[in-house]
Design a protein around this motif. Structure first.
Motif, PDB file in Angstrom:
ATOM      1  N   ARG A  65       1.053  -1.112  -0.037  1.00  0.00           N
ATOM      2  CA  ARG A  65       0.161  -0.385  -0.016  1.00  0.00           C
ATOM      3  C   ARG A  65       0.887   1.540   0.281  1.00  0.00           C
ATOM      4  N   GLU A  66       1.931   1.304   0.831  1.00  0.00           N
ATOM      5  CA  GLU A  66       3.027   2.170   0.630  1.00  0.00           C
ATOM      6  C   GLU A  66       3.949   2.671  -0.630  1.00  0.00           C
ATOM      7  N   GLN A  68       2.056   1.668  -3.594  1.00  0.00           N
ATOM      8  CA  GLN A  68       1.174   2.177  -4.948  1.00  0.00           C
ATOM      9  C   GLN A  68       0.913   3.405  -3.720  1.00  0.00           C
ATOM     10  N   ARG A  69       0.853   4.339  -2.854  1.00  0.00           N
ATOM     11  CA  ARG A  69       0.660   5.581  -2.943  1.00  0.00           C
ATOM     12  C   ARG A  69       2.534   6.511  -3.085  1.00  0.00           C
ATOM     13  N   LEU A  70       3.323   6.214  -2.378  1.00  0.00           N
ATOM     14  CA  LEU A  70       4.355   6.461  -3.182  1.00  0.00           C
ATOM     15  C   LEU A  70       4.572   6.990  -4.625  1.00  0.00           C
ATOM     16  N   SER A  71       3.982   6.064  -5.077  1.00  0.00           N
ATOM     17  CA  SER A  71       3.894   5.464  -6.814  1.00  0.00           C
ATOM     18  C   SER A  71       3.008   6.909  -7.091  1.00  0.00           C
ATOM     19  N   GLN A  72       1.732   6.506  -6.420  1.00  0.00           N
ATOM     20  CA  GLN A  72       0.039   7.205  -7.533  1.00  0.00           C
ATOM     21  C   GLN A  72       0.259   8.129  -6.470  1.00  0.00           C
ATOM     22  N   ASP A  73       0.357   8.804  -5.457  1.00  0.00           N
ATOM     23  CA  ASP A  73       0.407  10.484  -4.580  1.00  0.00           C
ATOM     24  C   ASP A  73       1.557  10.943  -5.130  1.00  0.00           C
ATOM     25  N   ASP A  74       2.191  10.242  -4.824  1.00  0.00           N
ATOM     26  CA  ASP A  74       3.865  11.300  -5.134  1.00  0.00           C
ATOM     27  C   ASP A  74       4.691  11.534  -6.239  1.00  0.00           C
TER      28      ASP A  74
END
Length: 147
Positions: A65-66, A68-74
């Motif tokens: 999940r982290e 995915q978050r780093l890739s998509q959100d950041d």
């Protein structure tokens, strides 16, 4: 159900590699092929079942999940994410080592205090003292009996 485990990372089940790839992918909100790709890149290290199938832990799902978050959100690329994960793991290891060394230092200081408390003549060279002596000592050599 996974949310309960995610909230309690101290639970031994948190690190158990028991989730099949399809379950882990669903929990992470990803396609199983993405998990295989991340395994090949070294972003996550699943365990292996007797037949060779990948097995993930709840900790792995949190990591996915982290990622995915780093890739998509950041907007961080996969090489950057791998570096971030490695640095976070190193930081955790170093924090554990610092805590261990602090505990050892506290134990050593306690032991020094115990030894100083039981000693009849505490060694002043272990602890700096601000007392200075102004005493004058007169020394006279012994006379030999032949004089």
């Amino acid at each position: 159900m996974a949310e309960e485990f995610i909230a309690s990372s101290t639970d031994p089940a948190y690190d158990a590699k028991v989730l099949m790839i399809s379950v882990a992918a669903r929990m992470a909100g990803m396609h199983p092929q993405t998990l295989r790709q991340y395994d090949r890149l070294g972003l996550v290290q699943p365990g292996r079942a007797a037949g060779g199938g990948r097995r993930y832990s709840v900790r792995d799902v949190v990591l996915l999940r982290e990622v995915q978050r780093l890739s998509q959100d950041d907007g961080v690329n996969l090489a950057g994410i791998k570096r971030i994960i490695g640095l976070e793991q190193l930081l955790g290891e170093l924090q554990q080592r610092v805590a261990q060394l602090e505990a050892e230092l506290t134990a050593a200081a306690r032991r020094v205090a115990e030894l100083e408390a039981i000693s009849a003549f505490p060694r002043r060279d272990l602890v700096p003292t601000s007392r200075t002596s102004t005493a004058l000592v007169v020394w006279r050599p012994r006379r030999s009996g032949r004089d």
